[in-house]
Design a protein around this motif. Sequence first.
Motif, PDB file in Angstrom:
ATOM      1  N   LYS A  22     -24.221 -12.877  18.464  1.00 47.30           N
ATOM      2  CA  LYS A  22     -23.002 -13.293  17.535  1.00 47.30           C
ATOM      3  C   LYS A  22     -21.975 -12.967  17.549  1.00 47.30           C
ATOM      4  CE  LYS A  22     -26.366 -15.753  14.393  1.00 47.30           C
ATOM      5  NZ  LYS A  22     -27.371 -15.390  13.353  1.00 47.30           N
ATOM      6  N   GLU A  23     -21.746 -11.435  17.853  1.00 46.33           N
ATOM      7  CA  GLU A  23     -20.637 -10.495  17.800  1.00 46.33           C
ATOM      8  C   GLU A  23     -20.437  -9.677  18.750  1.00 46.33           C
ATOM      9  OE1 GLU A  23     -18.393 -10.101  14.943  1.00 46.33           O
ATOM     10  OE2 GLU A  23     -18.131  -8.004  14.873  1.00 46.33           O
ATOM     11  N   GLN A  55     -18.896  -5.961  19.695  1.00 46.44           N
ATOM     12  CA  GLN A  55     -18.176  -4.764  19.193  1.00 46.44           C
ATOM     13  C   GLN A  55     -17.817  -3.874  20.314  1.00 46.44           C
ATOM     14  OE1 GLN A  55     -19.962  -3.190  15.544  1.00 46.44           O
ATOM     15  NE2 GLN A  55     -19.884  -5.298  14.611  1.00 46.44           N
ATOM     16  N   THR A  82     -25.635  -8.062  17.436  1.00 41.72           N
ATOM     17  CA  THR A  82     -24.326  -7.812  17.893  1.00 41.72           C
ATOM     18  C   THR A  82     -24.541  -7.284  19.050  1.00 41.72           C
ATOM     19  OG1 THR A  82     -23.605  -7.340  15.655  1.00 41.72           O
ATOM     20  CG2 THR A  82     -22.238  -6.131  17.341  1.00 41.72           C
ATOM     21  N   GLY A 110     -14.598  -7.890  17.637  1.00 40.49           N
ATOM     22  CA  GLY A 110     -14.905  -7.788  16.264  1.00 40.49           C
ATOM     23  C   GLY A 110     -14.354  -6.614  15.681  1.00 40.49           C
TER      24      GLY A 110
END
Length: 212
Positions: A39-40, A42, A63, A110
């Motif tokens: 979903k993310e 980094q 993530t 993000g």
Amino acid sequence: MRMRKKPNMPRRIEKCGGIYIGNPEDYHGKWLETFPEYKELQLEIGCGRGRFTAETALTMPETLLVAIERVREAMIIGMERAAREGIPNIRFIDTDAAMLRFIFASGEVGRIYLNFCDPWPSNGHRKRRLTHEGFLDIYKDILRADGEIHFKTDNDGLFDYSLGQFLKCGFELEDVTRDLHGGGMVGIMTDYEMKFHEQGVSINRCVARIKT
Ligand SMILES: C[S@@+](CC[C@H](N)C(=O)[O-])C[C@H]1O[C@@H](n2cnc3c(N)ncnc32)[C@H](O)[C@@H]1O
């Protein structure tokens, strides 16, 4: 990070399978489309031997954590650990942080972790500091509008300099501390952080968020 050249590097990298991304430009703007189970996105810059990378990824299974490191001989240690432990949500790229705009599109990331980057104390070398405004402009571009940088360093001079650079480049600062572990150990430690903490050196930390 100075390290002796390790033999058989291509073979060792190959054995780590899909954890290593050798063609990162192909993923530009498409990271979460390519890996829809996350979903993310980094990013960790200068991951070294990847202790923080592995332990952080384990705490956030939804993530995808991409680790950048320009010294392959350090990065391979983190890659082999991630492969051995079957940590699914990590990818490694051996490149320089200056290349990030070719790998990530505007607003794609993000959060960025920047841990114990080299201080380059001479003023003549300031452009090499990973918190120099030249790098911060790149990070600001690839970060989402609500994106943030988590920064840790043992070096007080670099910390003071970096706080100034963050403010100059349109970030606001949160959770600024000059003794992160003063009241007991906090968060996941990097390899360098463990070493400094054992020597009694206090650790500086802040979160820099893009000002809205
Ligand atoms: C002092 S070490 C810290 C490693 C790790 N973050 C830790 O805290 O244990 C700094 C790392 O950043 C990497 N590095 C320095 N400049 C870089 C750059 N421009 N792009 C990518 N990696 C870089 C170095 O190769 C080194 O591994």
